[in-house]
Design a protein around this motif. Structure first.
Motif, PDB file in Angstrom:
ATOM      1  N   PRO A 123       0.797  -1.214   0.000  1.00  0.00           N
ATOM      2  CA  PRO A 123       0.000   0.000   0.000  1.00  0.00           C
ATOM      3  C   PRO A 123       0.836   1.274   0.000  1.00  0.00           C
ATOM      4  O   PRO A 123       2.020   1.256   0.318  1.00  0.00           O
ATOM      5  CB  PRO A 123      -0.785  -0.111   1.302  1.00  0.00           C
ATOM      6  CG  PRO A 123       0.094  -0.889   2.213  1.00  0.00           C
ATOM      7  CD  PRO A 123       0.822  -1.874   1.313  1.00  0.00           C
ATOM      8  N   ILE A 124       0.168   2.357  -0.351  1.00  0.00           N
ATOM      9  CA  ILE A 124       0.752   3.695  -0.335  1.00  0.00           C
ATOM     10  C   ILE A 124      -0.111   4.533   0.598  1.00  0.00           C
ATOM     11  O   ILE A 124      -1.333   4.538   0.472  1.00  0.00           O
ATOM     12  CB  ILE A 124       0.756   4.321  -1.742  1.00  0.00           C
ATOM     13  CG1 ILE A 124       1.633   3.498  -2.684  1.00  0.00           C
ATOM     14  CG2 ILE A 124       1.204   5.770  -1.696  1.00  0.00           C
ATOM     15  CD1 ILE A 124       1.486   3.888  -4.138  1.00  0.00           C
ATOM     16  N   THR A 125       0.521   5.229   1.528  1.00  0.00           N
ATOM     17  CA  THR A 125      -0.230   6.095   2.444  1.00  0.00           C
ATOM     18  C   THR A 125      -0.134   7.539   1.987  1.00  0.00           C
ATOM     19  O   THR A 125       0.872   7.970   1.440  1.00  0.00           O
ATOM     20  CB  THR A 125       0.287   5.971   3.880  1.00  0.00           C
ATOM     21  OG1 THR A 125       1.682   6.300   3.907  1.00  0.00           O
ATOM     22  CG2 THR A 125       0.083   4.571   4.423  1.00  0.00           C
ATOM     23  N   ASN A 148       4.255   9.558   5.695  1.00  0.00           N
ATOM     24  CA  ASN A 148       3.460   9.046   4.586  1.00  0.00           C
ATOM     25  C   ASN A 148       4.303   8.925   3.325  1.00  0.00           C
ATOM     26  O   ASN A 148       5.293   9.620   3.153  1.00  0.00           O
ATOM     27  CB  ASN A 148       2.275   9.976   4.313  1.00  0.00           C
ATOM     28  CG  ASN A 148       1.238   9.875   5.391  1.00  0.00           C
ATOM     29  OD1 ASN A 148       0.566   8.879   5.534  1.00  0.00           O
ATOM     30  ND2 ASN A 148       1.136  10.933   6.186  1.00  0.00           N
ATOM     31  N   ASP A 149       3.870   8.030   2.433  1.00  0.00           N
ATOM     32  CA  ASP A 149       4.560   7.879   1.153  1.00  0.00           C
ATOM     33  C   ASP A 149       4.332   9.104   0.269  1.00  0.00           C
ATOM     34  O   ASP A 149       5.239   9.552  -0.426  1.00  0.00           O
ATOM     35  CB  ASP A 149       4.068   6.628   0.429  1.00  0.00           C
ATOM     36  CG  ASP A 149       4.330   5.380   1.242  1.00  0.00           C
ATOM     37  OD1 ASP A 149       5.510   5.162   1.612  1.00  0.00           O
ATOM     38  OD2 ASP A 149       3.382   4.635   1.517  1.00  0.00           O
ATOM     39  N   GLU A 187      -2.837  11.304   8.706  1.00  0.00           N
ATOM     40  CA  GLU A 187      -2.906  10.004   8.032  1.00  0.00           C
ATOM     41  C   GLU A 187      -4.279   9.943   7.381  1.00  0.00           C
ATOM     42  O   GLU A 187      -5.257   9.533   7.993  1.00  0.00           O
ATOM     43  CB  GLU A 187      -2.693   8.875   9.029  1.00  0.00           C
ATOM     44  CG  GLU A 187      -1.311   8.910   9.643  1.00  0.00           C
ATOM     45  CD  GLU A 187      -1.156   7.951  10.804  1.00  0.00           C
ATOM     46  OE1 GLU A 187      -2.166   7.388  11.282  1.00  0.00           O
ATOM     47  OE2 GLU A 187      -0.016   7.780  11.243  1.00  0.00           O
ATOM     48  N   LYS A 235      -5.285   5.530   2.222  1.00  0.00           N
ATOM     49  CA  LYS A 235      -4.354   4.480   1.831  1.00  0.00           C
ATOM     50  C   LYS A 235      -4.806   3.903   0.489  1.00  0.00           C
ATOM     51  O   LYS A 235      -5.995   3.674   0.272  1.00  0.00           O
ATOM     52  CB  LYS A 235      -4.326   3.379   2.888  1.00  0.00           C
ATOM     53  CG  LYS A 235      -3.446   2.200   2.535  1.00  0.00           C
ATOM     54  CD  LYS A 235      -3.302   1.212   3.668  1.00  0.00           C
ATOM     55  CE  LYS A 235      -4.600   0.537   4.003  1.00  0.00           C
ATOM     56  NZ  LYS A 235      -4.455  -0.568   4.961  1.00  0.00           N
ATOM     57  N   TYR A 284      -4.301   0.628  -1.914  1.00  0.00           N
ATOM     58  CA  TYR A 284      -3.834  -0.751  -1.761  1.00  0.00           C
ATOM     59  C   TYR A 284      -4.392  -1.632  -2.874  1.00  0.00           C
ATOM     60  O   TYR A 284      -5.352  -1.267  -3.551  1.00  0.00           O
ATOM     61  CB  TYR A 284      -4.221  -1.314  -0.397  1.00  0.00           C
ATOM     62  CG  TYR A 284      -5.709  -1.503  -0.228  1.00  0.00           C
ATOM     63  CD1 TYR A 284      -6.300  -2.750  -0.467  1.00  0.00           C
ATOM     64  CD2 TYR A 284      -6.526  -0.455   0.159  1.00  0.00           C
ATOM     65  CE1 TYR A 284      -7.665  -2.920  -0.326  1.00  0.00           C
ATOM     66  CE2 TYR A 284      -7.892  -0.625   0.300  1.00  0.00           C
ATOM     67  CZ  TYR A 284      -8.457  -1.854   0.055  1.00  0.00           C
ATOM     68  OH  TYR A 284      -9.817  -2.022   0.184  1.00  0.00           O
ATOM     69  N   ILE A 327      -8.739   2.718  -2.867  1.00  0.00           N
ATOM     70  CA  ILE A 327      -8.336   3.786  -1.957  1.00  0.00           C
ATOM     71  C   ILE A 327      -9.350   3.824  -0.821  1.00  0.00           C
ATOM     72  O   ILE A 327     -10.555   3.678  -1.049  1.00  0.00           O
ATOM     73  CB  ILE A 327      -8.227   5.158  -2.677  1.00  0.00           C
ATOM     74  CG1 ILE A 327      -7.653   6.211  -1.732  1.00  0.00           C
ATOM     75  CG2 ILE A 327      -9.542   5.578  -3.289  1.00  0.00           C
ATOM     76  CD1 ILE A 327      -7.197   7.482  -2.413  1.00  0.00           C
ATOM     77  N   LEU A 373      -8.893   6.896   5.947  1.00  0.00           N
ATOM     78  CA  LEU A 373      -8.435   6.398   7.249  1.00  0.00           C
ATOM     79  C   LEU A 373      -9.062   7.198   8.388  1.00  0.00           C
ATOM     80  O   LEU A 373      -8.390   7.688   9.280  1.00  0.00           O
ATOM     81  CB  LEU A 373      -6.901   6.450   7.312  1.00  0.00           C
ATOM     82  CG  LEU A 373      -6.187   5.602   6.279  1.00  0.00           C
ATOM     83  CD1 LEU A 373      -4.677   5.798   6.372  1.00  0.00           C
ATOM     84  CD2 LEU A 373      -6.547   4.134   6.440  1.00  0.00           C
TER      85      LEU A 373
END
Length: 66
Positions: free
Chosen positions: A18-20, A27-28, A39, A42, A44, A54, A57
């Motif tokens: 995953p990418i945050t 975070n990415d 945050e 995400k 994934y 997506i 969160l």
């Protein structure tokens, strides 16, 4: 409104999920905007459906896809 972002780890976005996404530095993808939670979301890969998804969160302002 346009949100300007920079990639905290440039190669991870293309090589793994995953990418945050969020305002916090860990975070990415870091989104420098006060309407974005630390945050926020995400991205994934869902193994079962074979979709890239997506998910919000539990951010205060929610997630909108345009």
């Amino acid at each position: 409104m346009h949100i300007v972002f920079y990639v905290a780890t440039p190669f991870k976005i293309f090589s793994s999920l995953p990418i945050t996404l969020g305002r916090a530095e860990q975070n990415d993808i870091v989104l420098k905007d006060d309407t974005v939670s630390a945050e926020h979301a995400k991205i994934y890969y869902d193994q079962q459906t074979k979709d890239i998804c997506i998910v919000d969160l539990d951010s205060l302002n929610g997630l909108y896809i345009d």
